[in-house]
Motif scaffolding. Structure first.
Motif, mmCIF file in Angstrom:
data_model
loop_
_atom_site.group_PDB
_atom_site.id
_atom_site.type_symbol
_atom_site.label_atom_id
_atom_site.label_comp_id
_atom_site.label_asym_id
_atom_site.label_seq_id
_atom_site.Cartn_x
_atom_site.Cartn_y
_atom_site.Cartn_z
ATOM 1 N N LEU A 228 -1.180 -17.343 -2.445
ATOM 2 C CA LEU A 228 -0.579 -16.791 -1.502
ATOM 3 C C LEU A 228 -0.760 -17.422 -0.014
ATOM 4 C CD1 LEU A 228 0.952 -14.126 -1.346
ATOM 5 C CD2 LEU A 228 -1.125 -12.818 -1.043
ATOM 6 N N ARG B 245 3.458 -12.195 -3.573
ATOM 7 C CA ARG B 245 2.705 -11.156 -4.034
ATOM 8 C C ARG B 245 3.157 -10.236 -5.250
ATOM 9 N NH1 ARG B 245 1.903 -8.855 0.309
ATOM 10 N NH2 ARG B 245 -0.135 -9.993 1.032
ATOM 11 N N LYS C 25 0.627 -1.373 -5.124
ATOM 12 C CA LYS C 25 0.036 -1.021 -4.129
ATOM 13 C C LYS C 25 0.596 -1.107 -2.740
ATOM 14 C CE LYS C 25 -3.948 -3.126 -6.026
ATOM 15 N NZ LYS C 25 -5.001 -4.052 -5.868
ATOM 16 N N ASN D 104 -4.672 -15.537 -6.174
ATOM 17 C CA ASN D 104 -4.812 -14.980 -4.954
ATOM 18 C C ASN D 104 -4.569 -16.060 -3.749
ATOM 19 O OD1 ASN D 104 -5.554 -12.856 -3.234
ATOM 20 N ND2 ASN D 104 -7.570 -13.820 -2.975
ATOM 21 N N SER E 57 5.658 -14.323 1.556
ATOM 22 C CA SER E 57 4.309 -13.597 1.292
ATOM 23 C C SER E 57 4.725 -12.320 0.353
ATOM 24 C CB SER E 57 3.702 -13.022 2.475
ATOM 25 O OG SER E 57 2.596 -12.724 2.228
ATOM 26 N N GLU E 58 5.858 -11.627 0.345
ATOM 27 C CA GLU E 58 6.238 -10.590 -0.152
ATOM 28 C C GLU E 58 6.539 -10.896 -1.701
ATOM 29 O OE1 GLU E 58 5.627 -7.484 0.936
ATOM 30 O OE2 GLU E 58 6.040 -7.810 2.981
ATOM 31 N N GLY F 121 12.436 -5.139 2.014
ATOM 32 C CA GLY F 121 11.928 -5.792 3.105
ATOM 33 C C GLY F 121 12.488 -7.176 3.331
ATOM 34 N N THR F 122 12.338 -7.880 2.085
ATOM 35 C CA THR F 122 12.449 -9.315 2.110
ATOM 36 C C THR F 122 13.937 -9.405 2.254
ATOM 37 O OG1 THR F 122 10.775 -9.875 0.461
ATOM 38 C CG2 THR F 122 12.542 -11.402 0.617
ATOM 39 N N ASP G 210 2.634 -8.842 6.495
ATOM 40 C CA ASP G 210 3.549 -8.391 5.549
ATOM 41 C C ASP G 210 3.294 -6.898 5.130
ATOM 42 O OD1 ASP G 210 1.257 -8.615 3.910
ATOM 43 O OD2 ASP G 210 2.207 -10.301 2.830
ATOM 44 N N LYS H 68 8.088 -1.887 0.451
ATOM 45 C CA LYS H 68 8.952 -2.562 1.097
ATOM 46 C C LYS H 68 9.012 -3.929 0.774
ATOM 47 C CE LYS H 68 8.596 0.382 4.575
ATOM 48 N NZ LYS H 68 9.782 1.359 5.064
ATOM 49 N N GLY H 69 8.607 -4.507 -0.368
ATOM 50 C CA GLY H 69 8.506 -5.807 -0.955
ATOM 51 C C GLY H 69 10.096 -6.416 -1.031
ATOM 52 N N LEU I 102 11.105 -4.694 8.884
ATOM 53 C CA LEU I 102 10.637 -4.356 7.597
ATOM 54 C C LEU I 102 10.710 -2.687 7.598
ATOM 55 C CD1 LEU I 102 7.765 -6.803 6.727
ATOM 56 C CD2 LEU I 102 9.741 -6.418 5.277
ATOM 57 N N THR J 289 6.835 -13.905 6.112
ATOM 58 C CA THR J 289 6.550 -12.668 5.410
ATOM 59 C C THR J 289 7.453 -12.508 4.158
ATOM 60 O OG1 THR J 289 6.590 -11.876 7.976
ATOM 61 C CG2 THR J 289 6.829 -10.190 6.230
ATOM 62 N N MET K 216 1.867 -13.494 10.825
ATOM 63 C CA MET K 216 2.708 -12.595 9.820
ATOM 64 C C MET K 216 1.865 -11.247 9.463
ATOM 65 S SD MET K 216 2.822 -12.844 5.750
ATOM 66 C CE MET K 216 0.942 -12.132 5.988
ATOM 67 N N LEU L 75 3.994 -0.979 0.243
ATOM 68 C CA LEU L 75 4.774 0.187 0.755
ATOM 69 C C LEU L 75 6.021 0.367 0.196
ATOM 70 C CD1 LEU L 75 3.706 -0.139 4.317
ATOM 71 C CD2 LEU L 75 3.128 1.634 3.043
ATOM 72 N N GLU M 236 14.724 0.917 -0.683
ATOM 73 C CA GLU M 236 13.458 1.041 0.443
ATOM 74 C C GLU M 236 12.714 2.274 0.180
ATOM 75 O OE1 GLU M 236 14.434 0.839 4.375
ATOM 76 O OE2 GLU M 236 12.561 1.105 5.110
#
Lengths: 140, 126
Positions: A18, A51, A101, A15, A47-48, A109-110, B57, A105-106, B94, A44, B55, A103, A95
């Motif tokens: 990250l 994770r 967990k 964790n 981060s996606e 979105g990236t 996300d 969007k991982g 996003l 961002t 940020m 949205l 999308e």
């Protein structure tokens, strides 16, 4: 590609990695004079992807490279893991699709935040995501 | 090891200021801690200050939205303040909506908005 240079190699194991990964890309993007919006998009995106590695594979690796062509410069970030792989990649980058967990969007979105996005995955072997963000900065 | 985010109580409001980039476990602890404080009583508003965050996300966006929607079920209003311009642009690209939250520019406006929201009841879509 005229030139490429590895700037940082980050192991993703837990964790706290990250936060570490975000801090690394934050520092590098700032050093390379990316605009504030592109800095935020890079942080961002990293981060996606980090994770995703933690959620699905448990551990993995991030390689941040400076790349240069005859006309432009940018960062190429490669995130790899030896996790379960993604059975349906097209669905995974759709999308709203999510198995966890998030949205959903991982990945989608990236892809939207970056200039280039590619993914290679094999069930049972792992996943490799490569993203590129070019910079307009002259100060590289 | 994970960071702790202080929750400050002023009158009937809880104020949460993100002081640095936080990991997911700390964020989840914040969510449960905040809802527990609401459950303990006499809270009518929550203000989440994101000023220092460079940020937000999908995970953090969802978490903030969940806090707001859970709080709404307990008749508590949530206002999110301090979103940086670059964060706002990224959130839009996003496609993150921070559903259930009301937004204000800064803490002062946020408190004023909270007080307005408290006058009107049951106006949240959960």
């Amino acid at each position: 590609m005229r030139r490429q240079k590895i700037l940082q190699n980050i192991q993703i194991e837990n964790n706290m990695d990250l936060v570490k990964a975000r801090q690394s890309i934050r520092t590098i993007a700032l050093d390379l004079n990316y605009g504030i919006v592109d800095q935020t998009k890079l942080i961002t995106a990293v981060s996606e992807l980090t994770r995703n590695v933690l959620l699905y594979a448990g551990k993995g690796e991030i390689i941040i490279e400076l790349i240069e062509t005859s006309t432009k410069k940018g960062l190429r970030i490669t995130v790899t893991d030896k996790g379960p792989g993604i059975p349906d990649v097209d669905l995974a980058i759709t999308e709203g699709f999510s198995t966890s967990k998030g949205l959903g969007k991982g990945l989608s979105g990236t892809k939207k935040l970056m200039d280039d996005f590619s993914i290679q995955t094999e069930v049972g072997k792992g996943t490799e995501v490569v993203i590129i963000k070019w910079t307009d900065s002259d100060k590289l | 090891m994970s960071q702790k985010i202080p929750i400050i109580k002023i009158k009937e409001d809880l104020i949460v200021s993100f002081l640095s980039d936080i990991d997911d476990i700390a964020a989840l602890k914040l969510q449960s801690g905040l809802l527990q404080r609401i459950h303990e009583g006499k809270i009518t508003g929550v203000l989440i200050d994101l000023t220092v965050l460079d940020m937000v996300d999908s995970f953090l966006g969802r978490l903030i939205s969940n806090i707001a929607r859970s709080s709404a079920i307990m008749d508590v209003k949530t206002v999110v303040v301090g979103i940086q311009p670059a964060v706002a642009i990224t959130l839009v690209e996003l496609g993150l909506k921070l559903e259930g939250t009301s937004l204000a520019l800064n803490v002062e406006d946020g408190i004023a908005l909270l007080n307005e929201l408290k006058k009107s009841k049951y106006d949240f879509e959960i």
